[in-house]
Design an enzyme around this catalytic site. Sequence first.
Site, PDB file in Angstrom:
ATOM      1  N   ILE A  40       0.818  -1.217   0.000  1.00 53.29           N
ATOM      2  CA  ILE A  40       0.000   0.000   0.000  1.00 53.29           C
ATOM      3  C   ILE A  40       0.855   1.272   0.000  1.00 53.29           C
ATOM      4  O   ILE A  40       0.418   2.304  -0.476  1.00 53.29           O
ATOM      5  CB  ILE A  40      -1.019  -0.011   1.168  1.00 53.29           C
ATOM      6  CG1 ILE A  40      -2.142   1.003   0.882  1.00 53.29           C
ATOM      7  CG2 ILE A  40      -0.323   0.238   2.507  1.00 53.29           C
ATOM      8  CD1 ILE A  40      -3.384   0.809   1.708  1.00 53.29           C
ATOM      9  N   ASP A  47       1.025  -0.299   9.587  1.00 50.41           N
ATOM     10  CA  ASP A  47       1.233   0.952  10.313  1.00 50.41           C
ATOM     11  C   ASP A  47       2.713   1.341  10.298  1.00 50.41           C
ATOM     12  O   ASP A  47       3.084   2.464   9.928  1.00 50.41           O
ATOM     13  CB  ASP A  47       0.727   0.787  11.751  1.00 50.41           C
ATOM     14  CG  ASP A  47       0.660   2.095  12.541  1.00 50.41           C
ATOM     15  OD1 ASP A  47       0.695   3.180  11.935  1.00 50.41           O
ATOM     16  OD2 ASP A  47       0.560   2.003  13.773  1.00 50.41           O
ATOM     17  N   ILE A  91      -1.871  -8.633  13.385  1.00 52.29           N
ATOM     18  CA  ILE A  91      -1.686  -8.942  14.813  1.00 52.29           C
ATOM     19  C   ILE A  91      -2.967  -8.769  15.622  1.00 52.29           C
ATOM     20  O   ILE A  91      -3.062  -9.266  16.733  1.00 52.29           O
ATOM     21  CB  ILE A  91      -0.533  -8.117  15.437  1.00 52.29           C
ATOM     22  CG1 ILE A  91      -0.804  -6.619  15.340  1.00 52.29           C
ATOM     23  CG2 ILE A  91       0.798  -8.487  14.809  1.00 52.29           C
ATOM     24  CD1 ILE A  91       0.142  -5.780  16.179  1.00 52.29           C
TER      25      ILE A  91
END
Length: 176
Positions: free
Chosen positions: A12, A35, A125
Amino acid sequence: MSTKLTLIQGDITKIASDAIVNAANSSLLGGGGVDGAIHRAGGPAILEECIQIRNKQGGCKIGEAVITTAGRLPAKYVIHTVGPVWQGGRNRERELLSNCYRNVLELALEHGIKTLAFPNISTGIYRFPKAEAAALALEAVQAFVASHPDALEEISFVCYDDENFRLYEELMKGEV
């Protein structure tokens, strides 16, 4: 013209769209998975704006969304949303994940964003079952597009791993 839904397998951080979505944590300070990749690739400008948001409102709650610059990324903006950690489905996880997609799309609309790319929120996660997450994501996006048919030109689902890509491919048959 109505919104085009596309499916991409890849990274991304390489997507050149008006905005990409970050599957953030509530601290907004970066982390693992997508992230961490977004923060590393985008550089310090993203973190600086995240810190300003934290100082102003104390982070980002699960299911909510905030917007920052995209720094060095090929996108213009990053919309950060905090997905739920899967706890067996007993703590409103489905509702909260749907809220992530809806709130990101509302923020995109407010900022005049025309092209948007989503990662697979909460399936790393945070352990949200991938098939269920994909179905919820598609359902939330389709509901938004139905009520705002000309708001965005293109919404992409960007899958990093093969399993998520195959799940979206199956769900989106006839749409892509």
